[in-house]
Design a protein around this motif. Structure first.
Motif, PDB file in Angstrom:
ATOM      1  N   ARG A  54       0.841  -1.194   0.000  1.00  8.01           N
ATOM      2  CA  ARG A  54       0.000   0.000   0.000  1.00  8.01           C
ATOM      3  C   ARG A  54       0.882   1.252   0.000  1.00  8.01           C
ATOM      4  NH1 ARG A  54      -3.912  -0.449   4.424  1.00  8.01           N
ATOM      5  NH2 ARG A  54      -3.928  -2.559   3.638  1.00  8.01           N
ATOM      6  N   LYS A 313      -3.661   7.792   6.108  1.00 14.59           N
ATOM      7  CA  LYS A 313      -3.639   6.337   6.321  1.00 14.59           C
ATOM      8  C   LYS A 313      -5.039   5.743   6.274  1.00 14.59           C
ATOM      9  CE  LYS A 313      -0.810   4.415   9.271  1.00 14.59           C
ATOM     10  NZ  LYS A 313       0.002   4.125  10.481  1.00 14.59           N
ATOM     11  N   ASN A 317      -6.347   3.002   3.587  1.00 17.56           N
ATOM     12  CA  ASN A 317      -6.982   1.748   4.018  1.00 17.56           C
ATOM     13  C   ASN A 317      -8.293   1.516   3.289  1.00 17.56           C
ATOM     14  OD1 ASN A 317      -5.074   0.858   5.775  1.00 17.56           O
ATOM     15  ND2 ASN A 317      -6.007   1.822   7.583  1.00 17.56           N
ATOM     16  N   GLN A 318      -9.103   2.567   3.201  1.00 21.50           N
ATOM     17  CA  GLN A 318     -10.395   2.403   2.532  1.00 21.50           C
ATOM     18  C   GLN A 318     -10.211   2.064   1.058  1.00 21.50           C
ATOM     19  OE1 GLN A 318     -12.596   5.984   3.415  1.00 21.50           O
ATOM     20  NE2 GLN A 318     -12.037   5.698   5.568  1.00 21.50           N
ATOM     21  N   ASP A 325      -3.234  -7.377  -1.328  1.00 21.99           N
ATOM     22  CA  ASP A 325      -2.337  -6.521  -0.546  1.00 21.99           C
ATOM     23  C   ASP A 325      -1.395  -7.401   0.259  1.00 21.99           C
ATOM     24  OD1 ASP A 325      -1.110  -4.704   1.038  1.00 21.99           O
ATOM     25  OD2 ASP A 325      -2.883  -4.190   2.217  1.00 21.99           O
TER      26      ASP A 325
END
Lengths: 327, 471
Positions: A54, A313, A317-318, A325
């Motif tokens: 990410r 962050k 995440n969303q 991932d």
């Protein structure tokens, strides 16, 4: 029901994955490592490719107390900003970014003009205070950076730091240091695809491994030319995915410095009564600038405010929901 | 398939070079058709077969449609590319803020005022919330009609009527049809009744179905019922899903030319955030989440988006990003050519000159601000060209620089006559000195060198001034 055609693209290559930080197992002292890049499609195109790592968020500290940071940025760190080690520990414990960025602003010959030894001492103190992987950003004066980085790179030998920046004019010193001491390097260019490529070529020709380079195509704040950089980032990323190995590196955005330089982030309530609560507005402008760049291809963003770190962050995440991932 | 080439058009023309289209050759006409500057009908001799062969490719891949009335007509759709550097994004998304018909009177009035106040001045333009989305939220038909009428009277913003009960919606639509509101939304359950309301008043309609396949199917069904303007809401389940769906819809429309999906999209950002997040979030965290999601859909292809937050700090970044991303990359962005003050420049402050290319100006102004040396910056109108281009194109000349600096009165504001010019045009130094009598100092080649340069120059002149004073 009509059968819809397939729209997934098969890109020719993946972006290099660059790992920052070395744990004791890798010969360093970091408590974790962070890998950026490695994507096989444009950001968040989860239907056609993977984002094994990410986008990462680094938080910035400086080697001397910052003089141009507005009160909103100083308040959370006011009691520790004269002590980089304590400041770094505060960041790691309370604000929890993925990486820590130390900007050697104090080395600027037009400012405090601190020596390479002083810079190295700060680097070591910060290293010993935290376990986060480190980004070390020079003062931006080409000659001075070339003097400072040898001491800093050696002091942090084996830690796989991300050092920056190199440009067309000063790539030799930093690439040699990166190779000698096992660091990664940021290649800077002024909002220009060809110049981004040119710096990469110079670094690679100088013997620096292409999978340890990170592209810094310059950053503009939201509202101040962000669209130019967005298009440059998108073109770099598309070029990399299409198979141009000279631009298939992860991209970094130096967000905090730009976002907190503009009035939308800095203005007081009296100066801008219609813009909303200044305590929310500054971090929002910074997080918004970061998110736009992340959509355009930034794999690492460097931020200044704890709330912006938290918001960025959360948004990442969303956006990673449903992704492959691996991080 | 996506874009028709000139050759493909040419093959279908009579190839007689008769000139009846006004162009000398069929090839010239074909090129104009391919670049969508002329319609195929411009050729009086084109055959029905050619028309059939080229007709489909002639239709733009995404429909363009308008909402609103009077001074507030907003156009969306008509997009042609996936990324702005390829051509440009055509029509910025309409930004609406939700207002529930179920709110009590006081709260309702307060929220309406707050929405009306959500405008910002940026580079000489007013940007802000374009539309109000009136959420049904279960009120009865009389109440919904009354609320819609009241809002219509109170604002000239575009109206979105969010009500999927056609019996409640129809009377409200009748009352404000002349405002050309957007009807939200037709579903598989109510499609026929909603389509008939939309057709009766000739209004655009959002269709909401679960996923891309069912969206395409419902689109065909509603188009068959005669509705002209459609928007697509494939009801994504969370923000990441929505981003992926938006990208796929855009590719299906532009690259695959799927006609049933060739419409702008509709995103209920507030609803998506509720579906994505923990509902216990405090108001600020929720507003932040809406801001971040809204930015995602500025980047990724919304036609209309509905927010629920009314926090100016959350809306300002969205409308700014929208303005930035939808600028035409082929047309250089300009700033106003005038005298700018950075910091609070006094009589000793340096005077710099640069061009009105926005990126040049912002970079120079940013580095001047970084230097913390208060300065005057004279911005010359170079029609958006950077320093070197403007010089090469005679838009940044000795006479022009002198005239502009005089006109803007920079030298009247300071107690010296030193002018700093960009390092890239160092060769203008002598010329400017001769014409103006000022002392010209050559600045750095790149803006990054400005802080160092300014400090050096300032300390040098400070030292000279001190010596003078002492002597």
């Amino acid at each position: 029901m009509t059968l819809l055609p397939q729209v997934r693209r098969n890109w020719a290559r993946t972006i290099h994955a660059v790992t920052i930080g070395a744990t004791p197992e890798d010969g360093g002292t970091r408590s974790c490592t962070v890998t950026i890049g490695g994507t096989s499609a444009m950001p968040f195109h989860h239907f056609e490719g993977t984002m094994p790592h990410r986008p990462a968020v680094a938080m910035e500290i400086t080697d001397i107390p910052p003089t141009d940071w507005p009160e909103a940025l100083r308040a959370p760190i006011a009691d520790v900003m004269s002590d980089p080690a304590a400041w770094a520990a505060r960041v790691e414990n309370d604000f929890q970014p993925d990486l820590l960025c130390v900007r050697l602003a104090g080395c600027d010959p037009n400012g405090a003009n601190r020596t390479p030894e002083e810079a190295a001492a700060v680097a070591v103190a910060v290293r010993d205070a935290v376990g986060l992987p480190l980004v070390i950003w020079g003062c931006g004066d080409l000659d001075k950076d070339a003097e400072v980085f040898p001491a800093v790179a050696e002091a942090l030998a084996g830690e796989r730091c991300l050092l920056g920046t190199i440009s067309e004019k000063n790539y030799r010193t930093l690439t040699a240091l990166g190779t000698a001491y096992g660091h990664r390097v940021i290649a800077e260019s002024p909002v220009d695809i060809n110049m981004a490529k040119q710096v990469n070529i110079l670094a690679i020709d100088a013997g620096f491994p292409e999978d340890r380079l990170v592209i810094y195509p310059t950053t503009g704040a939201l509202g101040y030319g962000i669209e130019y950089v967005v298009s440059i980032m998108e073109r770099l990323r598309i070029g990399g995915l299409k198979g141009d190995r000279l631009v298939s590196m992860p991209i970094v955005g130096d967000i905090g410095r730009e976002a907190w330089g503009v009035k939308e982030a800095r203005a007081t309530l009296e100066e801008a009564p219609g813009w909303g609560d200044p305590a929310m507005r500054g971090p929002a402008w910074e997080a918004a600038t970061a998110l736009i760049y992340i959509h355009a291809g930034a794999d690492l963003v460097i931020l200044r405010h704890p709330d912006a770190v938290c918001d960025a962050k959360a948004a990442i995440n969303q956006l990673m929901a449903g992704a492959t991932d691996g991080s | 398939m996506a874009k028709l080439s000139g050759i493909e058009v040419y093959k279908n023309l009579p190839r007689t070079n008769c000139g009846d289209c006004g162009l000398p050759t069929c090839m010239a006409f074909a090129m104009q058709v391919a670049s969508k500057k002329r319609a195929l009908d411009g050729c009086p001799h084109v055959s029905d077969e050619a028309r059939a062969a080229l007709g489909d490719a002639q239709v733009p891949p995404m429909a363009t449609l308008s909402l609103g009335s009077g001074d507030r007509v907003l156009t969306i759709g008509g997009e042609t590319v996936m990324h702005r550097h390829e051509e440009r994004f055509q029509h910025p998304p309409i930004l609406a803020v939700g207002l529930s018909a179920a709110l009590g009177d006081a709260e309702f009035a307060e929220r309406l005022d707050a929405i009306e106040a959500l405008t910002f001045e940026r580079v000489g333009r007013t940007i802000g919330v374009d539309a109000i989305a009136i959420r049904h939220d279960g009120v009865d038909v009389d109440r919904y009609g009354a609320v819609v009428t009241r809002i219509a009277a109170a604002t000239d913003r575009v109206l979105l009527l969010l009500c999927d009960d056609p019996h409640v919606l129809a009377p409200a639509v009748a009352a404000v049809a002349d405002r050309k509101p957007l009807l939200v939304a037709a579903t598989e359950a109510n499609a026929d009744a909603m389509a008939s309301v939309a057709c009766q008043y000739g209004l655009p309609l959002v269709l909401k179905a679960s996923g891309i396949d069912r969206t395409a199917a419902l689109s065909e069904r509603i188009a068959a019922a005669g509705v002209r303007g459609l928007l697509l809401d494939p009801s994504p389940s969370h923000v990441a899903d929505a981003v992926g769906v938006m990208i796929q819809l855009r590719r299906l429309a532009l690259e695959q030319r799927v006609r049933s999906l060739g419409f702008p999209t509709y995103v209920d950002v507030g609803g998506l955030v509720d579906a994505t997040l923990d509902l216990d979030l405090d108001a600020d965290a929720r507003a932040t989440a809406e801001m971040m999601a809204g930015l995602s859909f500025v980047m990724r292809y919304a036609g209309v988006m509905v927010l629920d937050t009314i926090e100016p700090w959350a809306v300002h970044p969205i409308v700014t990003a929208r303005q930035d991303v939808y600028t035409d990359p082929q047309v250089p962005n300009e700033v106003e050519a005038k005298l700018y003050e950075i910091g609070h420049p006094g009589p000793e402050a340096p005077v710099l000159v640069t061009t009105n290319f926005a990126l040049t100006y912002f970079t120079v102004a940013g580095e001047v601000a970084n230097s913390k040396v208060p300065c005057f910056i004279c911005v010359v109108d170079t029609e958006g060209m950077g320093v070197l281009n403007a010089y090469a194109d005679d838009r940044l000349t000795v006479d022009r620089v002198v005239a502009v600096v005089r006109e803007q009165g920079a030298m009247d504001r300071v107690n010296h006559s030193r002018l700093i010019i960009p390092g890239l045009v160092a060769r203008m130094r002598m010329g400017i000195e001769e014409v103006s009598g000022w002392q010209v100092i050559v600045g750095p080649d790149s803006a990054a060198g400005i802080p160092h340069f300014l400090h050096t120059v300032q300390s040098q002149y400070q030292a000279e001034a001190d010596t003078e004073a002492a002597g």
